[in-house]
Design a protein around this motif. Structure first.
Motif, PDB file in Angstrom:
ATOM      1  N   ASP A   3      27.157  52.032  45.532  1.00 41.43           N
ATOM      2  CA  ASP A   3      26.734  53.063  44.602  1.00 41.43           C
ATOM      3  C   ASP A   3      25.686  52.581  43.601  1.00 41.43           C
ATOM      4  OD1 ASP A   3      28.269  54.823  41.900  1.00 41.43           O
ATOM      5  OD2 ASP A   3      26.984  55.645  43.471  1.00 41.43           O
ATOM      6  N   SER A   4      25.518  51.263  43.523  1.00 41.36           N
ATOM      7  CA  SER A   4      24.740  50.730  42.415  1.00 41.36           C
ATOM      8  C   SER A   4      23.272  51.131  42.484  1.00 41.36           C
ATOM      9  CB  SER A   4      24.860  49.213  42.366  1.00 41.36           C
ATOM     10  OG  SER A   4      24.508  48.665  43.599  1.00 41.36           O
ATOM     11  N   SER A   5      22.752  51.426  43.684  1.00 37.69           N
ATOM     12  CA  SER A   5      21.333  51.721  43.778  1.00 37.69           C
ATOM     13  C   SER A   5      20.980  53.061  43.135  1.00 37.69           C
ATOM     14  CB  SER A   5      20.872  51.705  45.232  1.00 37.69           C
ATOM     15  OG  SER A   5      21.561  52.687  45.941  1.00 37.69           O
ATOM     16  N   ARG A   6      21.992  53.904  42.833  1.00 43.30           N
ATOM     17  CA  ARG A   6      21.669  55.168  42.175  1.00 43.30           C
ATOM     18  C   ARG A   6      21.020  54.929  40.816  1.00 43.30           C
ATOM     19  NH1 ARG A   6      25.703  56.893  38.345  1.00 43.30           N
ATOM     20  NH2 ARG A   6      27.414  55.401  38.397  1.00 43.30           N
ATOM     21  N   HIS A   7      21.200  53.718  40.248  1.00 45.36           N
ATOM     22  CA  HIS A   7      20.583  53.421  38.958  1.00 45.36           C
ATOM     23  C   HIS A   7      19.143  52.928  39.099  1.00 45.36           C
ATOM     24  CE1 HIS A   7      24.149  54.013  36.532  1.00 45.36           C
ATOM     25  NE2 HIS A   7      24.841  53.268  37.371  1.00 45.36           N
ATOM     26  N   ASP A   8      18.662  52.695  40.338  1.00 44.66           N
ATOM     27  CA  ASP A   8      17.339  52.085  40.470  1.00 44.66           C
ATOM     28  C   ASP A   8      16.245  53.005  39.944  1.00 44.66           C
ATOM     29  OD1 ASP A   8      18.575  49.922  41.462  1.00 44.66           O
ATOM     30  OD2 ASP A   8      17.849  50.110  43.507  1.00 44.66           O
ATOM     31  N   ALA A   9      16.315  54.292  40.303  1.00 41.03           N
ATOM     32  CA  ALA A   9      15.514  55.335  39.642  1.00 41.03           C
ATOM     33  C   ALA A   9      14.038  55.000  39.478  1.00 41.03           C
ATOM     34  CB  ALA A   9      16.132  55.637  38.264  1.00 41.03           C
ATOM     35  N   TRP A  10      13.367  54.606  40.573  1.00 45.62           N
ATOM     36  CA  TRP A  10      11.929  54.334  40.479  1.00 45.62           C
ATOM     37  C   TRP A  10      11.163  55.636  40.582  1.00 45.62           C
ATOM     38  CZ3 TRP A  10      11.594  49.766  38.810  1.00 45.62           C
ATOM     39  CH2 TRP A  10      12.341  48.727  39.326  1.00 45.62           C
ATOM     40  N   GLN A  11      10.837  56.270  39.505  1.00 49.69           N
ATOM     41  CA  GLN A  11      10.034  57.486  39.596  1.00 49.69           C
ATOM     42  C   GLN A  11       9.035  57.665  38.466  1.00 49.69           C
ATOM     43  OE1 GLN A  11      13.468  59.139  40.752  1.00 49.69           O
ATOM     44  NE2 GLN A  11      12.686  58.482  42.730  1.00 49.69           N
ATOM     45  N   ALA A  12       9.488  57.464  37.249  1.00 51.42           N
ATOM     46  CA  ALA A  12       8.657  57.838  36.115  1.00 51.42           C
ATOM     47  C   ALA A  12       7.716  56.706  35.733  1.00 51.42           C
ATOM     48  CB  ALA A  12       9.554  58.198  34.943  1.00 51.42           C
ATOM     49  N   ASP A 163      31.580  46.525  29.132  1.00 49.41           N
ATOM     50  CA  ASP A 163      31.973  47.364  30.269  1.00 49.41           C
ATOM     51  C   ASP A 163      31.984  46.480  31.524  1.00 49.41           C
ATOM     52  OD1 ASP A 163      32.110  49.138  32.401  1.00 49.41           O
ATOM     53  OD2 ASP A 163      30.102  49.956  32.099  1.00 49.41           O
ATOM     54  N   PRO A 164      33.158  45.929  31.887  1.00 47.01           N
ATOM     55  CA  PRO A 164      33.223  44.985  33.010  1.00 47.01           C
ATOM     56  C   PRO A 164      32.628  45.555  34.301  1.00 47.01           C
ATOM     57  CG  PRO A 164      35.277  45.003  31.793  1.00 47.01           C
ATOM     58  CD  PRO A 164      34.440  46.097  31.202  1.00 47.01           C
ATOM     59  N   ALA A 165      32.639  46.883  34.473  1.00 48.78           N
ATOM     60  CA  ALA A 165      32.085  47.482  35.693  1.00 48.78           C
ATOM     61  C   ALA A 165      30.588  47.235  35.805  1.00 48.78           C
ATOM     62  CB  ALA A 165      32.365  48.980  35.715  1.00 48.78           C
ATOM     63  N   ALA A 166      29.932  46.984  34.681  1.00 47.94           N
ATOM     64  CA  ALA A 166      28.479  46.760  34.705  1.00 47.94           C
ATOM     65  C   ALA A 166      28.135  45.481  35.472  1.00 47.94           C
ATOM     66  CB  ALA A 166      27.935  46.673  33.287  1.00 47.94           C
ATOM     67  N   ARG A 167      29.095  44.561  35.540  1.00 48.63           N
ATOM     68  CA  ARG A 167      28.845  43.281  36.214  1.00 48.63           C
ATOM     69  C   ARG A 167      28.390  43.490  37.666  1.00 48.63           C
ATOM     70  NH1 ARG A 167      26.602  39.603  36.128  1.00 48.63           N
ATOM     71  NH2 ARG A 167      27.200  37.529  36.723  1.00 48.63           N
ATOM     72  N   ASP A 168      28.962  44.515  38.343  1.00 50.37           N
ATOM     73  CA  ASP A 168      28.605  44.763  39.746  1.00 50.37           C
ATOM     74  C   ASP A 168      27.211  45.334  39.908  1.00 50.37           C
ATOM     75  OD1 ASP A 168      30.889  43.790  40.796  1.00 50.37           O
ATOM     76  OD2 ASP A 168      31.884  45.742  41.002  1.00 50.37           O
ATOM     77  N   LEU A 169      26.635  45.811  38.812  1.00 44.90           N
ATOM     78  CA  LEU A 169      25.304  46.430  38.893  1.00 44.90           C
ATOM     79  C   LEU A 169      24.191  45.426  38.653  1.00 44.90           C
ATOM     80  CD1 LEU A 169      26.069  49.628  36.781  1.00 44.90           C
ATOM     81  CD2 LEU A 169      26.130  49.388  39.265  1.00 44.90           C
ATOM     82  N   THR A 170      24.533  44.237  38.179  1.00 46.63           N
ATOM     83  CA  THR A 170      23.502  43.277  37.794  1.00 46.63           C
ATOM     84  C   THR A 170      22.729  42.805  39.020  1.00 46.63           C
ATOM     85  OG1 THR A 170      24.983  41.397  37.992  1.00 46.63           O
ATOM     86  CG2 THR A 170      24.880  42.470  35.847  1.00 46.63           C
ATOM     87  N   GLU A 171      21.456  42.524  38.819  1.00 42.82           N
ATOM     88  CA  GLU A 171      20.593  42.145  39.939  1.00 42.82           C
ATOM     89  C   GLU A 171      21.014  40.829  40.582  1.00 42.82           C
ATOM     90  OE1 GLU A 171      19.534  43.390  37.106  1.00 42.82           O
ATOM     91  OE2 GLU A 171      17.974  44.902  37.457  1.00 42.82           O
ATOM     92  N   PRO A 222      16.922  49.554  37.406  1.00 39.77           N
ATOM     93  CA  PRO A 222      18.384  49.448  37.403  1.00 39.77           C
ATOM     94  C   PRO A 222      19.012  49.387  36.009  1.00 39.77           C
ATOM     95  CG  PRO A 222      17.450  48.034  39.100  1.00 39.77           C
ATOM     96  CD  PRO A 222      16.282  48.563  38.311  1.00 39.77           C
ATOM     97  N   ALA A 223      18.560  48.488  35.152  1.00 40.66           N
ATOM     98  CA  ALA A 223      19.198  48.380  33.831  1.00 40.66           C
ATOM     99  C   ALA A 223      18.931  49.627  32.976  1.00 40.66           C
ATOM    100  CB  ALA A 223      18.726  47.105  33.119  1.00 40.66           C
ATOM    101  N   PRO A 224      17.700  50.136  32.916  1.00 37.63           N
ATOM    102  CA  PRO A 224      17.484  51.388  32.170  1.00 37.63           C
ATOM    103  C   PRO A 224      18.258  52.568  32.780  1.00 37.63           C
ATOM    104  CG  PRO A 224      15.411  50.237  32.426  1.00 37.63           C
ATOM    105  CD  PRO A 224      16.404  49.535  33.310  1.00 37.63           C
ATOM    106  N   GLY A 225      18.392  52.589  34.120  1.00 38.09           N
ATOM    107  CA  GLY A 225      19.164  53.657  34.751  1.00 38.09           C
ATOM    108  C   GLY A 225      20.606  53.634  34.277  1.00 38.09           C
ATOM    109  N   TYR A 226      21.165  52.421  34.177  1.00 26.38           N
ATOM    110  CA  TYR A 226      22.534  52.266  33.670  1.00 26.38           C
ATOM    111  C   TYR A 226      22.605  52.699  32.208  1.00 26.38           C
ATOM    112  CZ  TYR A 226      26.578  49.902  31.696  1.00 26.38           C
ATOM    113  OH  TYR A 226      27.734  49.628  31.018  1.00 26.38           O
ATOM    114  N   CYS A 227      21.670  52.227  31.413  1.00 25.23           N
ATOM    115  CA  CYS A 227      21.687  52.486  29.959  1.00 25.23           C
ATOM    116  C   CYS A 227      21.568  53.977  29.673  1.00 25.23           C
ATOM    117  CB  CYS A 227      20.533  51.714  29.313  1.00 25.23           C
ATOM    118  SG  CYS A 227      20.551  51.746  27.528  1.00 25.23           S
TER     119      CYS A 227
END
Ligand SMILES: C[S@@+](CC[C@H](N)C(=O)[O-])C[C@H]1O[C@@H](n2cnc3c(N)ncnc32)[C@H](O)[C@@H]1O
Length: 269
Positions: A3-12, A163-171, A222-227
């Motif tokens: 699911d983590s790639s949903r934060h990648d958000a390369w558009q703007a 937020d321990p869940a954020a650990r799985d999103l790190t690059e 990824p990090a801005p998508g999470y934030c």
């Protein structure tokens, strides 16, 4: 981590430039100096984003032609506007099926893209397919695993503490192959051999805390998508933690650095 790639958000384009484009523009010329391609060549650039590397190619390498591709229509429009040069063309496309004829390019280059491509071996095999005999294939990715992107690492350390869940999103978790050994092995599996690998570094200087923080709230990457997806209270806690943690100079500026791993190979076909 599916699911983590949903934060990648390369558009703007604007948000990307504020977050990453300004730093990828610092690395691009250093990479080209290391790549050492001659003038007057036909280039293909894979994953051009808003045109950081494209602009550097046109400014430094005097290409005969440059075709830059990216899957994002918005990024392609930005890159086209950012690099108004008759030799440069910008086209929507995918690294896994390059829109170029076999054996048609002298240099194939890619900046900070490979880790986002689902089938990385296919992307590298595609680069090899479009390369003429003796062509240079070169690409780089951030040194995520080695903590080489300090502004990103600092952000994720603070996010994971709250937020321990954020650990799985790190690059570094998502892209463990972005090391000297991992990239060299991947390139070899795709048939690029021999390869050279080098570290390329650049400073990242933020005027003040807001200059550091604001791009994370804009959502591109990824990090801005999470934030951006955090609720307001959680975002405020993260901001405060970073505000307390980041080292600052007397004038309020924040001095960090970035490191990328770059790969270079000469096509033998
Ligand atoms: C970190 S940005 C790098 C952009 C630019 N090269 C730079 O240095 O600023 C990652 C880029 O990879 C692109 N990308 C993602 N998946 C891709 C794919 N399958 N093929 C080509 N590019 C891709 C994104 O659209 C985005 O522009």
């Amino acid at each position: 981590m599916a699911d983590s790639s949903r934060h990648d958000a390369w558009q703007a384009g604007d948000s990307y430039d504020a977050y990453m484009g300004r730093w990828s523009r610092q690395i691009a010329p250093r990479f080209l100096d290391w790549l050492g391609a001659a003038d007057g060549l036909d280039w293909l650039e894979v994953g051009c984003g808003t045109g950081a590397l494209s602009a550097a190619i046109v400014a430094r390498c005097n290409p005969a032609s440059l075709l830059s591709i990216d899957p994002s229509e918005d990024f392609i429009a930005r890159a086209r506007a950012n690099v108004p040069d008759a030799r440069a063309a910008f086209q929507v496309g995918d690294a896994q099926a390059l829109p170029a004829a076999s054996a048609s390019k002298d240099v194939i280059a890619s900046a900070l893209v490979l880790n986002f491509v689902p089938d990385k071996e296919k992307a590298l095999a595609e680069m090899k397919r479009v390369a003429r005999r003796g062509a240079t294939i070169g690409f780089y990715v951030w040194d995520y695993a080695g903590g080489g992107v300090e502004f990103m690492r600092t952000f994720w350390n603070a996010a994971a503490a709250l937020d321990p869940a954020a650990r799985d999103l790190t690059e570094d978790r998502r892209f463990p192959f972005c090391t000297q050994e991992g990239l060299t092995a991947l390139a070899a599996r795709a048939g690029l051999a021999p390869v050279e690998c080098a570290a390329i570094e650049a400073p990242t200087v933020f005027r003040d805390f807001e200059d550091y923080w604001r791009p994370f709230t804009l959502g591109a990457g990824p990090a801005p998508g999470y934030c951006k997806a955090l609720d307001p209270a959680a975002q405020r806690r993260l901001r405060e933690k970073l505000h307390d943690n980041l080292p600052r100079r007397d004038d309020g500026s924040i001095h960090l650095k970035t490191r990328a791993w770059a790969i270079r190979s000469i096509a033998d076909r």
